[in-house]
Scaffold this motif. Sequence first.
Motif, PDB file in Angstrom:
ATOM      1  N   PHE A 107      29.662 107.041   7.960  1.00  0.00           N
ATOM      2  CA  PHE A 107      29.560 105.699   7.401  1.00  0.00           C
ATOM      3  C   PHE A 107      28.124 105.185   7.419  1.00  0.00           C
ATOM      4  O   PHE A 107      27.652 104.581   6.466  1.00  0.00           O
ATOM      5  N   LEU A 140      26.998 100.755  -2.644  1.00  0.00           N
ATOM      6  CA  LEU A 140      26.920 100.981  -1.194  1.00  0.00           C
ATOM      7  C   LEU A 140      26.621 102.433  -0.839  1.00  0.00           C
ATOM      8  O   LEU A 140      26.257 102.734   0.285  1.00  0.00           O
ATOM      9  N   ALA A 147      29.857  94.312  -2.758  1.00  0.00           N
ATOM     10  CA  ALA A 147      30.481  95.348  -1.929  1.00  0.00           C
ATOM     11  C   ALA A 147      31.735  95.924  -2.579  1.00  0.00           C
ATOM     12  O   ALA A 147      32.106  97.063  -2.323  1.00  0.00           O
ATOM     13  N   ASP A 172      30.048  90.602   0.126  1.00  0.00           N
ATOM     14  CA  ASP A 172      29.997  90.440   1.577  1.00  0.00           C
ATOM     15  C   ASP A 172      29.235  89.155   1.825  1.00  0.00           C
ATOM     16  O   ASP A 172      28.145  88.950   1.265  1.00  0.00           O
ATOM     17  N   ARG A 222      29.460  92.598  16.492  1.00  0.00           N
ATOM     18  CA  ARG A 222      29.754  91.671  15.401  1.00  0.00           C
ATOM     19  C   ARG A 222      30.140  90.277  15.879  1.00  0.00           C
ATOM     20  O   ARG A 222      30.591  89.462  15.065  1.00  0.00           O
ATOM     21  N   LYS A 270      38.987  87.808   8.103  1.00  0.00           N
ATOM     22  CA  LYS A 270      38.976  89.200   8.555  1.00  0.00           C
ATOM     23  C   LYS A 270      38.628  89.273  10.037  1.00  0.00           C
ATOM     24  O   LYS A 270      38.254  88.257  10.611  1.00  0.00           O
ATOM     25  N   MET A 307      41.676  90.552   5.296  1.00  0.00           N
ATOM     26  CA  MET A 307      41.226  91.942   5.356  1.00  0.00           C
ATOM     27  C   MET A 307      41.754  92.596   6.627  1.00  0.00           C
ATOM     28  O   MET A 307      41.484  92.118   7.737  1.00  0.00           O
ATOM     29  N   TYR A 337      39.874  98.349  10.775  1.00  0.00           N
ATOM     30  CA  TYR A 337      39.787  99.802  10.894  1.00  0.00           C
ATOM     31  C   TYR A 337      40.696 100.391  11.982  1.00  0.00           C
ATOM     32  O   TYR A 337      41.166 101.508  11.869  1.00  0.00           O
TER      33      TYR A 337
HETATM   34  C1  BGC Z   1      32.980  95.921   7.156  1.00  0.00           C
HETATM   35  C2  BGC Z   1      33.540  94.766   6.367  1.00  0.00           C
HETATM   36  C3  BGC Z   1      32.809  94.664   5.053  1.00  0.00           C
HETATM   37  C4  BGC Z   1      32.926  95.970   4.302  1.00  0.00           C
HETATM   38  C5  BGC Z   1      32.240  95.979   2.950  1.00  0.00           C
HETATM   39  C6  BGC Z   1      32.907  97.195   6.346  1.00  0.00           C
HETATM   40  O1  BGC Z   1      32.116  98.118   7.009  1.00  0.00           O
HETATM   41  O2  BGC Z   1      33.751  96.123   8.312  1.00  0.00           O
HETATM   42  O3  BGC Z   1      33.441  93.589   7.110  1.00  0.00           O
HETATM   43  O4  BGC Z   1      33.324  93.590   4.304  1.00  0.00           O
HETATM   44  O5  BGC Z   1      32.345  96.988   5.087  1.00  0.00           O
HETATM   45  O6  BGC Z   1      30.875  96.009   3.091  1.00  0.00           O
END
Ligand code: BGC
Length: 747
Positions: free
Chosen positions: A3, A77, A91, A109, A176, A209, A253, A256
């Motif tokens: 990631f 991205l 995003a 975002d 975060r 979220k 949202m 993970y």
């Molecule tokens: C984050 C989200 C974000 C998404 C899109 C993810 O890595 O956890 O909060 O909205 O990426 O960038």
Amino acid sequence: MAFSAILKGFTIFSLSAVLALASIGSHQAHAQKQPDPSQMPWMNKSLSPDQRADLVLSQMTLDEKIQLVHGTGWGVLRKGDPVPARSNLGAGFVPGIDRLHIPDINMADSAVGIRMAALQSRYATLLPSTLGAASSWDPAAGFLYGSVIGREARAQGFNMSIGGGVDITREPRNGRNFEYAGEDPVLAGTMTGELARGVKSEHVMSDIKHYALNDQETGRTVVNVLLDKRSMRESDLLAFEVAIGIAKPSAVMCSYNLVNGNYACENDYLLNEVLKKDFNFKGFVVSDWSATHSTVKAALNGLDQEMPGDDNYFNAPLKKAVGDGQVPVARLNDMVHRILRSMFDAGVVDNPPVLRSVVDPFRGRDDAQHIAEESIVLLRNSGNILPLKASPSTSIALIGSHADVGVLSGGGSAQVDAPGGNAIDPQPGPSKWGEPVYFPSSPLRYIRAKSPQSNVQYVDGKDAAAAAKLAKASSLAIVFVNQPMSEGHDAPTLSLPHNQDALVEAVAAANPNTIVVLETGGPVSMPWAQQVKGIVEMWYPGIGGAQALSNILFGDVNPSGKLPVTFAKDDAQLPYPVVPGLKAKNAPKTVGDDQHHEVKPFDLKYYAGAAVGYKWFESTHKQPLFPFGFGLSYTTFGYSGLTVDDATRTAHFTVKNTGAREGTEIAELYVSLPSAAKENYKRLVAWQRVKLAPGESKTVSLPMNPLYLSIFDTAKDAWQLLPGDYKVMAGPSSSETPLDATLRVQQ
Ligand code: BGC
């Protein structure tokens, strides 16, 4: 692909390629034949969002339905990924249905401002961190916050904001936390709910979220969080319940991590039972980016939209699953209905964004500064060293944290691009994933402006001896310390990084008149707290940060913020003294390294239950460094005369300004439940900001929401207000409640 690599790739993605694609897109868009909306029954604004959604749905083909329930991939991205022609370079992108006049969904975002503006040579306002804004305890500031995001999203062509983080601060070292709103479910839920309401007020779809229990970055994609239902409902999920109740957000949202054995994005309990049934959530569940793990299970268990959409669960496989009956058509229709009704509800069909427009940077800065002025928390003011008096005889040593050029911001998907680039290393274009980015709001400049005749000198603080020397030669020292935080990794400890504790100690030893200004993502330890005269927490204060700080330091603004999180003395006081799963070998090696994908799956039991933050400290009889709800003012306040009306469940008490200048007190109301609740801590149930002239008194009347007094009865699967005596307490912080009275709840 890892990631971190994906997102770091973004920073080197060719801007010219993006713009080329975008311009091709705009030609294509012009060439398309425009539908005639007036002929479409769902364009009748007098119908409800649900009716309008159903009318559209009745016209849609299976392929069109499938098109709405997933995005088109990582786009900008990830380096080399295709960027859809009509994407606004945010995003997420979901193409609309032109023939039915359903617009594209362009997601930005926008946790603390609109991200990635620099990619299109645009500007976006950096607001204070949401944790900072939560320190205002001011719902109006929350609403304003969201309206800035909504306004600027629209001005940049986005019709959906993906911010609204409300995971409570279970892990104070979570990378975060600055994107969330603190440890208390009622305060966090209220502030975040108001924020999302503000977003929607600008005709932009809102989001809350990361649902749920996504409380640390270490191992976030593999961690299986274990927590019993009662605790979950009374703490973490209550924050979402409160926020969703206030905001009626367009989307939630899912996160993970796994919760009690199932991924959050395919978790029947979280999504169907709690969110959609109990919370009566009418919007759509959108997955976090690549947080979808199945087609049939996720669809049946409540996920409505897969993002960013290239893991291929909700496109062809979903179509097939609907075709062969594994996912009922009714369920697909429900997903689409939810997305469409949110679009009508927010107004993105009737009031689409104006694509060729710009944000108003001055309006944004004024709003950001106003919120910052309410967010800054005065933690220590020994001998009333603050406010400072402008005087030619004063000499000020300003030390550390790049206070000559700017203020720090948070990293990851909440990173806003600084105008002109990072103030400490100006480069054009977007910033790098996870790097500490400073915004050009210079404390040195604004402090000098407040006291033009004073001698104000700056040293960077890298050399503690040089800093101490300047401090010794000055009448006053202000040391800036920082804690850079970002999505992708947690702080290894509560201690300030880069030997900053030693810097403060050296300066304090050289000059007794030392004030520390903190720019942190969350709570930190302060072993030197008793050695300095002043401590000011300004969080990540946003683009108006230095102006707000100087107004506070010189007394033009009287501080009123209070902590939305407990500051522990050290890591040993926390439920987990080490971040679970955090091993030295996984620690980030360089800026931008992520650690969430480098650990093996593990269970994380939340044995503190619902006792999060101040509740944990009270139930384990620990004294923190600074308690939840604490914050000083340049005046003083007295509390008296608490009475409770059992019939209306309202508390009344008087707050008096007992000092010599005007100020605003956040008066807090806590309740301990009857012993049958088996709870050994108090709960925050209400508060009010009270503005008072010197000597003035006001009666505060605070109704107590029965939900905040209830326990979640898992046997009945329902909230229950227990009969009995409730101890009601009022005061200035969670550890200081001079007034108490009894609320009697009848059987
Ligand atoms: C984050 C989200 C974000 C998404 C899109 C993810 O890595 O956890 O909060 O909205 O990426 O960038």
